[in-house]
Scaffold this motif. Sequence first.
Motif, PDB file in Angstrom:
ATOM      1  N   ARG A 138       7.480  13.122   2.445  1.00  0.00           N
ATOM      2  CA  ARG A 138       7.488  14.494   1.933  1.00  0.00           C
ATOM      3  C   ARG A 138       8.055  14.561   0.518  1.00  0.00           C
ATOM      4  NH1 ARG A 138      10.080  18.133   6.556  1.00  0.00           N
ATOM      5  NH2 ARG A 138      11.855  17.154   5.584  1.00  0.00           N
ATOM      6  N   ASP A 139       9.203  13.929   0.309  1.00  0.00           N
ATOM      7  CA  ASP A 139       9.939  14.128  -0.940  1.00  0.00           C
ATOM      8  C   ASP A 139       9.609  13.114  -2.032  1.00  0.00           C
ATOM      9  OD1 ASP A 139      11.082  16.094   0.552  1.00  0.00           O
ATOM     10  OD2 ASP A 139      12.953  15.017   0.903  1.00  0.00           O
ATOM     11  N   ASN A 140       9.268  11.901  -1.653  1.00  0.00           N
ATOM     12  CA  ASN A 140       9.048  10.842  -2.648  1.00  0.00           C
ATOM     13  C   ASN A 140       7.616  10.347  -2.674  1.00  0.00           C
ATOM     14  OD1 ASN A 140      11.826  10.867  -3.258  1.00  0.00           O
ATOM     15  ND2 ASN A 140      12.230   9.569  -1.500  1.00  0.00           N
ATOM     16  N   PHE A 141       6.691  11.157  -2.195  1.00  0.00           N
ATOM     17  CA  PHE A 141       5.308  10.704  -2.114  1.00  0.00           C
ATOM     18  C   PHE A 141       4.662  10.402  -3.462  1.00  0.00           C
ATOM     19  CE2 PHE A 141       0.725  11.308  -1.620  1.00  0.00           C
ATOM     20  CZ  PHE A 141       0.489  10.267  -0.749  1.00  0.00           C
ATOM     21  N   PRO A 142       4.956  11.137  -4.540  1.00  0.00           N
ATOM     22  CA  PRO A 142       4.312  10.778  -5.815  1.00  0.00           C
ATOM     23  C   PRO A 142       4.580   9.331  -6.244  1.00  0.00           C
ATOM     24  CG  PRO A 142       5.247  12.963  -5.974  1.00  0.00           C
ATOM     25  CD  PRO A 142       5.701  12.403  -4.653  1.00  0.00           C
ATOM     26  N   ALA A 143       5.781   8.840  -6.016  1.00  0.00           N
ATOM     27  CA  ALA A 143       6.080   7.446  -6.377  1.00  0.00           C
ATOM     28  C   ALA A 143       5.309   6.479  -5.493  1.00  0.00           C
ATOM     29  CB  ALA A 143       7.575   7.182  -6.265  1.00  0.00           C
ATOM     30  N   ILE A 144       5.194   6.788  -4.215  1.00  0.00           N
ATOM     31  CA  ILE A 144       4.428   5.939  -3.303  1.00  0.00           C
ATOM     32  C   ILE A 144       2.957   5.937  -3.701  1.00  0.00           C
ATOM     33  CG2 ILE A 144       3.624   5.730  -0.918  1.00  0.00           C
ATOM     34  CD1 ILE A 144       6.332   6.855  -0.068  1.00  0.00           C
ATOM     35  N   PHE A 145       2.425   7.097  -3.990  1.00  0.00           N
ATOM     36  CA  PHE A 145       1.008   7.199  -4.363  1.00  0.00           C
ATOM     37  C   PHE A 145       0.732   6.444  -5.662  1.00  0.00           C
ATOM     38  CE2 PHE A 145      -2.677   9.287  -6.227  1.00  0.00           C
ATOM     39  CZ  PHE A 145      -3.564   9.200  -5.174  1.00  0.00           C
ATOM     40  N   PHE A 146       1.627   6.591  -6.631  1.00  0.00           N
ATOM     41  CA  PHE A 146       1.458   5.881  -7.898  1.00  0.00           C
ATOM     42  C   PHE A 146       1.449   4.373  -7.678  1.00  0.00           C
ATOM     43  CE2 PHE A 146       3.379   3.678 -11.525  1.00  0.00           C
ATOM     44  CZ  PHE A 146       2.449   3.981 -12.498  1.00  0.00           C
ATOM     45  N   ALA A 147       2.425   3.871  -6.947  1.00  0.00           N
ATOM     46  CA  ALA A 147       2.508   2.428  -6.725  1.00  0.00           C
ATOM     47  C   ALA A 147       1.320   1.919  -5.919  1.00  0.00           C
ATOM     48  CB  ALA A 147       3.816   2.082  -6.013  1.00  0.00           C
ATOM     49  N   ALA A 148       0.887   2.695  -4.932  1.00  0.00           N
ATOM     50  CA  ALA A 148      -0.211   2.254  -4.068  1.00  0.00           C
ATOM     51  C   ALA A 148      -1.555   2.254  -4.779  1.00  0.00           C
ATOM     52  CB  ALA A 148      -0.292   3.146  -2.828  1.00  0.00           C
ATOM     53  N   THR A 149      -1.677   2.988  -5.867  1.00  0.00           N
ATOM     54  CA  THR A 149      -2.944   2.993  -6.603  1.00  0.00           C
ATOM     55  C   THR A 149      -2.859   2.201  -7.909  1.00  0.00           C
ATOM     56  OG1 THR A 149      -2.365   5.129  -7.573  1.00  0.00           O
ATOM     57  CG2 THR A 149      -3.792   5.151  -5.642  1.00  0.00           C
ATOM     58  N   PHE A 150      -1.732   2.253  -8.597  1.00  0.00           N
ATOM     59  CA  PHE A 150      -1.611   1.605  -9.897  1.00  0.00           C
ATOM     60  C   PHE A 150      -1.662   0.081  -9.789  1.00  0.00           C
ATOM     61  CE2 PHE A 150       1.034  -0.307 -13.244  1.00  0.00           C
ATOM     62  CZ  PHE A 150       0.323   0.106 -14.351  1.00  0.00           C
ATOM     63  N   PHE A 151      -0.855  -0.491  -8.910  1.00  0.00           N
ATOM     64  CA  PHE A 151      -0.789  -1.954  -8.847  1.00  0.00           C
ATOM     65  C   PHE A 151      -2.092  -2.585  -8.353  1.00  0.00           C
ATOM     66  CE2 PHE A 151       3.770  -0.765  -8.706  1.00  0.00           C
ATOM     67  CZ  PHE A 151       4.091  -1.291  -9.947  1.00  0.00           C
ATOM     68  N   PRO A 152      -2.728  -2.066  -7.298  1.00  0.00           N
ATOM     69  CA  PRO A 152      -4.042  -2.620  -6.955  1.00  0.00           C
ATOM     70  C   PRO A 152      -5.074  -2.424  -8.065  1.00  0.00           C
ATOM     71  CG  PRO A 152      -3.169  -1.415  -5.096  1.00  0.00           C
ATOM     72  CD  PRO A 152      -2.260  -1.145  -6.253  1.00  0.00           C
ATOM     73  N   ALA A 153      -4.982  -1.305  -8.792  1.00  0.00           N
ATOM     74  CA  ALA A 153      -5.930  -1.078  -9.889  1.00  0.00           C
ATOM     75  C   ALA A 153      -5.767  -2.142 -10.972  1.00  0.00           C
ATOM     76  CB  ALA A 153      -5.725   0.316 -10.478  1.00  0.00           C
TER      77      ALA A 153
END
Length: 123
Positions: free
Chosen positions: A81-96
Amino acid sequence: MRPWKPAYDFAFVAVYLATIVGIALWVLEARKDVIAQLEQRSQLEGWQAWRAAAAKQNGTHGPVEREVPRSEVPPMLMLMRDNFPAIFFAATFFPAMILGFFLFVLRGVLRQPRPPSGKSGPG
């Protein structure tokens, strides 16, 4: 050797975008599922029971002294709920970045001219 066609570049971009969009959609779906599961009353009651048990383990009745977590909700729920933007960024940026590098190298390898069939290479 066949010449490199712009359609090949389009295929590489299409694979790249499809993979990144797929990862992003999967992360969003996983977040929705985790939040739905952890907001159930039974899960919240289980978390509160664990906090109460941890409060009793102050080191006098066992070998481990536990600190009672301050959060009223399970950690994974707070994370999603609170820290999802960081999770989403890491989950898309590094594989990209990794996939982009891999496709860049693969494109370079495929564009190299091949030696004539009678020669084995330099030397």
